[in-house]
Design a protein around this motif. Structure first.
Motif, PDB file in Angstrom:
ATOM      1  N   ARG A  70       0.841  -1.189   0.000  1.00  0.00           N
ATOM      2  CA  ARG A  70       0.000   0.000   0.000  1.00  0.00           C
ATOM      3  C   ARG A  70       0.879   1.243   0.000  1.00  0.00           C
ATOM      4  O   ARG A  70       1.889   1.300   0.700  1.00  0.00           O
ATOM      5  N   VAL A  71       0.493   2.247  -0.787  1.00  0.00           N
ATOM      6  CA  VAL A  71       1.247   3.495  -0.888  1.00  0.00           C
ATOM      7  C   VAL A  71       0.590   4.547   0.002  1.00  0.00           C
ATOM      8  O   VAL A  71      -0.631   4.707  -0.007  1.00  0.00           O
ATOM      9  N   TYR A  72       1.433   5.256   0.756  1.00  0.00           N
ATOM     10  CA  TYR A  72       0.960   6.305   1.651  1.00  0.00           C
ATOM     11  C   TYR A  72       1.535   7.653   1.206  1.00  0.00           C
ATOM     12  O   TYR A  72       2.593   7.712   0.588  1.00  0.00           O
ATOM     13  N   SER A  73       0.828   8.720   1.551  1.00  0.00           N
ATOM     14  CA  SER A  73       1.266  10.056   1.144  1.00  0.00           C
ATOM     15  C   SER A  73       2.005  10.797   2.244  1.00  0.00           C
ATOM     16  O   SER A  73       2.418  11.940   2.048  1.00  0.00           O
ATOM     17  N   ASP A  74       2.192  10.143   3.412  1.00  0.00           N
ATOM     18  CA  ASP A  74       2.815  10.842   4.537  1.00  0.00           C
ATOM     19  C   ASP A  74       3.805   9.930   5.247  1.00  0.00           C
ATOM     20  O   ASP A  74       3.737   8.704   5.149  1.00  0.00           O
ATOM     21  N   LEU A  75       4.721  10.576   6.000  1.00  0.00           N
ATOM     22  CA  LEU A  75       5.767   9.843   6.699  1.00  0.00           C
ATOM     23  C   LEU A  75       5.252   9.050   7.889  1.00  0.00           C
ATOM     24  O   LEU A  75       5.961   8.188   8.426  1.00  0.00           O
ATOM     25  N   THR A  76       4.034   9.318   8.330  1.00  0.00           N
ATOM     26  CA  THR A  76       3.472   8.594   9.466  1.00  0.00           C
ATOM     27  C   THR A  76       2.664   7.378   9.018  1.00  0.00           C
ATOM     28  O   THR A  76       2.147   6.643   9.857  1.00  0.00           O
ATOM     29  N   PHE A  77       2.522   7.189   7.721  1.00  0.00           N
ATOM     30  CA  PHE A  77       1.813   6.036   7.162  1.00  0.00           C
ATOM     31  C   PHE A  77       0.372   5.965   7.653  1.00  0.00           C
ATOM     32  O   PHE A  77      -0.149   4.894   7.936  1.00  0.00           O
ATOM     33  N   LYS A  78      -0.252   7.139   7.726  1.00  0.00           N
ATOM     34  CA  LYS A  78      -1.654   7.213   8.140  1.00  0.00           C
ATOM     35  C   LYS A  78      -2.594   7.542   6.985  1.00  0.00           C
ATOM     36  O   LYS A  78      -3.810   7.414   7.120  1.00  0.00           O
ATOM     37  N   LYS A  79      -2.022   7.975   5.841  1.00  0.00           N
ATOM     38  CA  LYS A  79      -2.859   8.458   4.746  1.00  0.00           C
ATOM     39  C   LYS A  79      -2.610   7.639   3.477  1.00  0.00           C
ATOM     40  O   LYS A  79      -1.776   7.997   2.640  1.00  0.00           O
ATOM     41  N   PRO A  80      -3.312   6.524   3.310  1.00  0.00           N
ATOM     42  CA  PRO A  80      -3.148   5.734   2.086  1.00  0.00           C
ATOM     43  C   PRO A  80      -3.650   6.489   0.865  1.00  0.00           C
ATOM     44  O   PRO A  80      -4.657   7.200   0.932  1.00  0.00           O
ATOM     45  N   THR A  81      -2.948   6.355  -0.240  1.00  0.00           N
ATOM     46  CA  THR A  81      -3.343   7.032  -1.479  1.00  0.00           C
ATOM     47  C   THR A  81      -4.388   6.246  -2.255  1.00  0.00           C
ATOM     48  O   THR A  81      -5.010   6.777  -3.174  1.00  0.00           O
ATOM     49  N   GLY A  82      -4.565   4.969  -1.893  1.00  0.00           N
ATOM     50  CA  GLY A  82      -5.467   4.104  -2.644  1.00  0.00           C
ATOM     51  C   GLY A  82      -4.723   3.240  -3.645  1.00  0.00           C
ATOM     52  O   GLY A  82      -5.279   2.294  -4.193  1.00  0.00           O
ATOM     53  N   ARG A  83      -3.456   3.547  -3.864  1.00  0.00           N
ATOM     54  CA  ARG A  83      -2.652   2.768  -4.801  1.00  0.00           C
ATOM     55  C   ARG A  83      -1.966   1.619  -4.072  1.00  0.00           C
ATOM     56  O   ARG A  83      -1.462   1.788  -2.965  1.00  0.00           O
ATOM     57  N   VAL A  84      -1.940   0.454  -4.704  1.00  0.00           N
ATOM     58  CA  VAL A  84      -1.259  -0.711  -4.151  1.00  0.00           C
ATOM     59  C   VAL A  84      -0.301  -1.255  -5.203  1.00  0.00           C
ATOM     60  O   VAL A  84      -0.708  -1.547  -6.332  1.00  0.00           O
ATOM     61  N   LEU A  85       0.956  -1.381  -4.847  1.00  0.00           N
ATOM     62  CA  LEU A  85       1.965  -1.889  -5.765  1.00  0.00           C
ATOM     63  C   LEU A  85       1.920  -3.414  -5.767  1.00  0.00           C
ATOM     64  O   LEU A  85       1.908  -4.044  -4.711  1.00  0.00           O
ATOM     65  N   PRO A  86       1.880  -4.043  -6.941  1.00  0.00           N
ATOM     66  CA  PRO A  86       1.712  -5.501  -7.007  1.00  0.00           C
ATOM     67  C   PRO A  86       2.927  -6.274  -6.509  1.00  0.00           C
ATOM     68  O   PRO A  86       4.065  -5.798  -6.586  1.00  0.00           O
ATOM     69  N   LYS A  87       2.656  -7.472  -6.012  1.00  0.00           N
ATOM     70  CA  LYS A  87       3.743  -8.330  -5.548  1.00  0.00           C
ATOM     71  C   LYS A  87       4.705  -8.621  -6.704  1.00  0.00           C
ATOM     72  O   LYS A  87       4.286  -8.856  -7.838  1.00  0.00           O
ATOM     73  N   GLY A  88       5.991  -8.585  -6.389  1.00  0.00           N
ATOM     74  CA  GLY A  88       7.011  -8.873  -7.389  1.00  0.00           C
ATOM     75  C   GLY A  88       7.499  -7.662  -8.153  1.00  0.00           C
ATOM     76  O   GLY A  88       8.547  -7.737  -8.813  1.00  0.00           O
ATOM     77  N   SER A  89       6.768  -6.548  -8.064  1.00  0.00           N
ATOM     78  CA  SER A  89       7.209  -5.343  -8.780  1.00  0.00           C
ATOM     79  C   SER A  89       8.380  -4.700  -8.050  1.00  0.00           C
ATOM     80  O   SER A  89       8.531  -4.844  -6.842  1.00  0.00           O
ATOM     81  N   ARG A  90       9.227  -4.008  -8.815  1.00  0.00           N
ATOM     82  CA  ARG A  90      10.417  -3.382  -8.243  1.00  0.00           C
ATOM     83  C   ARG A  90      10.351  -1.866  -8.413  1.00  0.00           C
ATOM     84  O   ARG A  90       9.860  -1.379  -9.439  1.00  0.00           O
ATOM     85  N   TRP A  91      10.872  -1.153  -7.406  1.00  0.00           N
ATOM     86  CA  TRP A  91      10.777   0.294  -7.386  1.00  0.00           C
ATOM     87  C   TRP A  91      12.050   0.900  -6.814  1.00  0.00           C
ATOM     88  O   TRP A  91      12.605   0.392  -5.848  1.00  0.00           O
ATOM     89  N   GLN A  92      12.471   1.998  -7.396  1.00  0.00           N
ATOM     90  CA  GLN A  92      13.588   2.739  -6.834  1.00  0.00           C
ATOM     91  C   GLN A  92      13.104   3.533  -5.619  1.00  0.00           C
ATOM     92  O   GLN A  92      11.963   3.974  -5.577  1.00  0.00           O
ATOM     93  N   PHE A  93      13.972   3.656  -4.634  1.00  0.00           N
ATOM     94  CA  PHE A  93      13.650   4.524  -3.507  1.00  0.00           C
ATOM     95  C   PHE A  93      14.776   5.528  -3.301  1.00  0.00           C
ATOM     96  O   PHE A  93      15.937   5.264  -3.617  1.00  0.00           O
ATOM     97  N   ALA A  94      14.395   6.703  -2.794  1.00  0.00           N
ATOM     98  CA  ALA A  94      15.353   7.794  -2.604  1.00  0.00           C
ATOM     99  C   ALA A  94      15.834   7.902  -1.174  1.00  0.00           C
ATOM    100  O   ALA A  94      16.899   8.461  -0.913  1.00  0.00           O
ATOM    101  N   ARG A  95      15.060   7.401  -0.240  1.00  0.00           N
ATOM    102  CA  ARG A  95      15.462   7.468   1.168  1.00  0.00           C
ATOM    103  C   ARG A  95      14.710   6.436   1.981  1.00  0.00           C
ATOM    104  O   ARG A  95      13.629   5.977   1.605  1.00  0.00           O
ATOM    105  N   GLY A  96      15.325   6.077   3.107  1.00  0.00           N
ATOM    106  CA  GLY A  96      14.650   5.247   4.081  1.00  0.00           C
ATOM    107  C   GLY A  96      14.059   6.122   5.165  1.00  0.00           C
ATOM    108  O   GLY A  96      14.575   7.207   5.462  1.00  0.00           O
ATOM    109  N   VAL A  97      12.971   5.674   5.763  1.00  0.00           N
ATOM    110  CA  VAL A  97      12.303   6.413   6.829  1.00  0.00           C
ATOM    111  C   VAL A  97      12.437   5.602   8.114  1.00  0.00           C
ATOM    112  O   VAL A  97      12.129   4.407   8.142  1.00  0.00           O
ATOM    113  N   THR A  98      12.896   6.246   9.183  1.00  0.00           N
ATOM    114  CA  THR A  98      13.042   5.562  10.460  1.00  0.00           C
ATOM    115  C   THR A  98      12.016   6.086  11.462  1.00  0.00           C
ATOM    116  O   THR A  98      11.406   7.131  11.261  1.00  0.00           O
TER     117      THR A  98
END
Length: 256
Positions: free
Chosen positions: A138-166
């Protein structure tokens, strides 16, 4: 959009349903018991916890003085939306209870596998993640992971990321895979690729698993890497058995 991963954070509260409670203002109280002063303070931390391996009584107040007509099943998973801490005398502060639903508090004693989703810092690093959750990420629009965008990335798909969130405990909880698009760490895994790391001009420290510096390599030296991992609030490339180098201390290129 670049990379992605997602955790189904919304399915954490199993027994009462996905209950989300607004964080309460920080409060403080003082109690004196047997001449030992107890200072309580409430914070708006939030996340997911696993209950003790036995059935546990719930309470309607944070100080656990009023039993509720409910218990939580052994080893069940719950969202928590507030934390009560206590300082007894000169002892360090410890967690006293967690709010797991409206007016329902769980004693901290016995709680296992807690993951806080209160944001900590961002760790900048470019790499690729692959979705490994069968239900997708599930894709979220915020760093707190409280606001889902409605988009879900399918299993097995690959994506670049720019940063990790701790989180506030410096634990990796997610990745940014696009502009205002974040996925949970539990839904994805980093794609392991071999490559070559080139140390920066001033050289780079080589550390072992606990983070102890073992040696320093010269600036401009090149090292083959076999994997990348997150530890000590940094991303590290592995260059030998039990030896890693901070990804920020040089440049990296994947092997073709």
């Amino acid at each position: 959009m670049k990379k992605s991963f997602v955790v189904l954070f919304g399915a954490a509260l199993l027994s009462f349903g996905a209950v989300v409670v607004a964080a309460q203002p920080v409060s403080a109280a003082t109690n004196v018991t047997s001449s030992v002063t107890e200072k309580f303070s409430q914070s708006d931390d939030f996340g997911v916890l696993t209950a003790p391996d036995y059935s546990q009584q719930l309470y309607t107040d944070a100080k656990l003085t009023k039993p509720a007509n409910r218990t939580v099943p052994a080893s069940s998973r719950w969202r928590y939306t507030a934390v009560l801490g206590v300082i007894r005398g000169n002892d360090p502060e410890r967690t006293y209870s967690y709010r797991v639903a409206t007016n329902l508090w769980l004693p901290a004693e016995g709680v296992r596998f807690l993951t806080s989703y209160q944001p900590g810092t961002s760790v900048w690093h470019h790499d690729i993640v692959q979705v490994n959750n069968n239900a997708g990420a599930r894709v979220y629009s915020d760093l707190t992971f409280k606001k889902p965008t409605g988009r879900v990335l399918p299993k097995g798909s690959r994506w670049q990321f720019a940063r990790g969130v701790t989180n506030r405990l410096d634990e990796l909880i997610g990745y940014q895979v696009g502009t205002n698009e974040f996925v949970l760490q539990s839904d994805v895994s980093i794609v392991q690729r071999r490559g070559v790391f080139t140390a920066q001009k001033g050289g780079a420290d080589i550390v072992n698993g606990p983070g102890t510096v073992q040696r320093k390599v010269a600036g401009g030296s090149r090292w083959r890497t076999t994997s990348v991992t997150f530890m000590h609030n940094r991303f590290y490339y592995q260059i030998a058995t039990y030896l890693w180098v901070d990804s920020n201390l040089g440049t990296w290129m994947p092997q073709k």
